[in-house]
Enzyme design. Structure first.
Site, PDB file in Angstrom:
ATOM      1  N   HIS A   1      41.542  39.618  43.227  1.00 52.62           N
ATOM      2  CA  HIS A   1      42.168  39.884  41.934  1.00 52.62           C
ATOM      3  C   HIS A   1      42.693  38.561  41.365  1.00 52.62           C
ATOM      4  CE1 HIS A   1      44.024  42.796  39.181  1.00 52.62           C
ATOM      5  NE2 HIS A   1      45.114  42.057  39.198  1.00 52.62           N
TER       6      HIS A   1
ATOM      7  N   SER B   1      43.863  42.562  34.436  1.00 49.58           N
ATOM      8  CA  SER B   1      44.807  43.423  35.138  1.00 49.58           C
ATOM      9  C   SER B   1      45.570  44.282  34.136  1.00 49.58           C
ATOM     10  CB  SER B   1      45.724  42.567  36.005  1.00 49.58           C
ATOM     11  OG  SER B   1      46.469  43.357  36.903  1.00 49.58           O
TER      12      SER B   1
ATOM     13  N   GLU C   1      39.333  42.718  45.445  1.00 49.86           N
ATOM     14  CA  GLU C   1      40.582  42.825  44.684  1.00 49.86           C
ATOM     15  C   GLU C   1      41.820  42.714  45.575  1.00 49.86           C
ATOM     16  OE1 GLU C   1      41.257  43.355  41.415  1.00 49.86           O
ATOM     17  OE2 GLU C   1      39.230  43.538  40.610  1.00 49.86           O
TER      18      GLU C   1
END
Length: 522
Positions: free
Chosen positions: A429, A210, A329
């Protein structure tokens, strides 16, 4: 991931733990090493030498908004058995302190001649939150499996690391990028010291998830970072463009206004309590809305051009790079039980997903295209597919294709392994963090500990380790992983049975490639 998105993950159900209590670690003996600044004492744990809380920079409280300095040498032996503090932030860590320039090492041995590959991890949380004290980031399993040296790094975040004051006061000429300069200082520390921990300073891989991936993409184009690392992996984190100095100045004005500090007298910034500086991050962002965004700035001193615009920065094209995303995600930070999904149907789908798209395409048209292409999909599936493909994925596509056009050595992966413990989250994610570290049983992991999770994790760790060792992720000839090229777009799918597919989700890629992508925050 963007700052507002990360806050949603931290607040949402089942993503990552926000507050952590420092654990005690079972050590069988102590181990002492001499670094460039002095002797340090770590522990022996499960066959590894482990050092936590190694200081790589001086206390930044004394140098707010200024470039970091290397540690002052000490006498005696410093303790390195417990994690150092994390950077103060809205997403609370425990403990927090502006004195946060510490790194951690897991190594199988201390022989300099071993020259083990070094895998240095940079945490996510956009540029505002996060810490490597998260058990998901512990390096013991990765170090043991690959006979590698794992390093994890904390650094300055949010206003402490990225508030842009350079146009207002010459004392702060480096501000806007001091968080990046912290990471560069950590990499310099590694160059000077890692051989003492059994690592090879000539073979350093940086990997990050990230915001960590975005920090790496940015560093690949920073002249000050040239030569400090030799391979890179970005995991659901891209930085196509950095914050422009004028937009950064507008954000600074909003932040200072929240603090009650004038642009003509910044002296109070040096004495305000840390808590005040963090609380003021709730200032309204004048460009994005929500809490004020902080990130690297195109300041023409440390960052001279955008990382991947108008093309891949030539400085980074000689570095082998792996880029990846997860299949779902946005299932991490848009709650499947929240207001956007409750009562979702074909009539309200376009309106509900509009604000979660970062591509300026007509939402009603997007819904119609998905319904025609996938007539058996539900509104929920279209919602998550479109918001992932139209927000969280485009940056990675742009970066991979820019490198492919430049002929740079590039590999792409996609995590399809879906959570067996929270199936409504799919492959969200953060899923690649426990898979790549082998921390399947850590707090916050959504992988479960079953045989399928272990198979996906083993495949991911082995590919990462191979990439660290030789700059190519091939493990054996029976499953080649070709470089990413525009004629095939070969992509490794990490799952219970990992495999290579050409251009997975190609239809979605082409759908959203019709319009420009503007990096939020830039």
């Amino acid at each position: 991931m963007f700052a507002a998105d990360r806050r949603k993950v931290l607040a949402g159900a089942g993503a990552l733990a926000v507050t952590m209590v420092m654990p005690s670690f079972a050590a069988t003996a102590s181990t002492v090493v001499r670094t460039s600044a002095g002797r340090v004492r770590g522990t022996r744990e499960g066959g590894l030498h482990v050092f936590r809380g190694l200081r790589y920079g001086q206390n930044t409280r004394e140098r707010r908004f200024q470039a970091p300095l290397a540690p002052v040498p000490w006498s005696g032996t410093a303790d390195a058995t417990q994690f150092g503090p994390s950077c103060p932030q809205l997403g609370k860590q425990d403990p927090e302190n502006e004195d946060c320039l510490f790194l951690n090492i897991w190594t199988p041995g201390l022989e300099p001649k071993a020259k083990r590959p070094v895998m240095l991890y940079i945490h996510g949380g956009a540029y505002s939150n996060g810490s490597v004290v998260d058990p998901l980031n512990y390096g013991d399993k990765l170090a043991a499996r690959g006979d590698v040296v794992v390093v994890t790094v904390n650094h300055r975040l949010n206003a402490l690391g990225y508030l842009y004051l350079a146009r207002l006061d010459p004392r702060f000429a480096d501000s806007g990028n001091v968080g990046q300069l912290d990471l560069i200082l950590a990499l310099k520390w590694v160059q000077q010291n890692i051989a003492t921990f059994g690592g090879d300073p000539g073979n350093v891989l940086v990997f990050g998830q990230s915001g960590g991936g975005a920090k790496i993409a940015t560093m690949m184009g920073m002249p000050a970072a040239a030569g400090l690392f030799h391979r890179a992996i970005t995991m659901s984190g891209q930085q196509v463009t950095a914050s422009g100095p004028m937009n950064a100045s507008r954000r600074t004005a909003a932040y200072l206004g929240k603090l009650g500090v004038t642009e003509t007298n910044l002296a109070p910034l040096l004495s305000l309590p840390t808590e005040r500086l963090i609380d003021a991050l709730s200032a309204e962002d004048p460009i994005l809305g929500g809490g004020v965004y902080m990130g690297p700035v195109l300041d023409m001193k440390w960052l001279l051009r955008h990382p991947f615009w108008p093309d891949a920065n030539p400085q980074g094209n000689g570095i082998p790079m792996m880029l990846g995303n997860t299949h779902d995600e946005t299932r991490a930070f848009i709650d499947p039980h929240g207001p956007k999904l409750t009562g979702l149907n074909w009539d309200n789908l376009a309106q509900r997903m509009a604000s979660d798209l970062r591509m300026d395409l007509l939402p009603e048209w997007i819904v119609a295209q998905y319904r025609a292409q996938y007539p058996d999909w539900s509104p929920e599936r279209v919602f998550y597919a479109a918001t992932t493909a139209g927000r969280s994925w485009p940056g990675q596509v742009i970066e991979a294709e820019a490198r492919a056009r430049a002929g740079a050595p590039t590999w792409v992966y996609q995590v399809d392994f879906a959570s067996p413990v929270k199936p409504e989250r799919g492959a969200p994610h953060t899923m690649d963090i426990p898979l790549s570290f082998g921390t399947l049983d850590a707090s916050g992991s959504l992988t479960g500990t079953g045989s399928y999770a272990k198979a996906a994790s083993d495949a991911m760790m082995d590919r990462f380790i191979a990439f660290a060792r030789k700059g190519d992720p091939e493990v054996d000839a029976s499953m080649p992983w070709p470089q990413y090229r525009l004629d095939q777009r070969a992509t490794m799918i990490f799952d219970a049975r990992s495999r290579v597919e050409n251009d997975p989700r190609g239809w979605e890629r082409e759908l959203f490639a019709r319009v420009p992508y503007i990096q939020p925050g830039s």
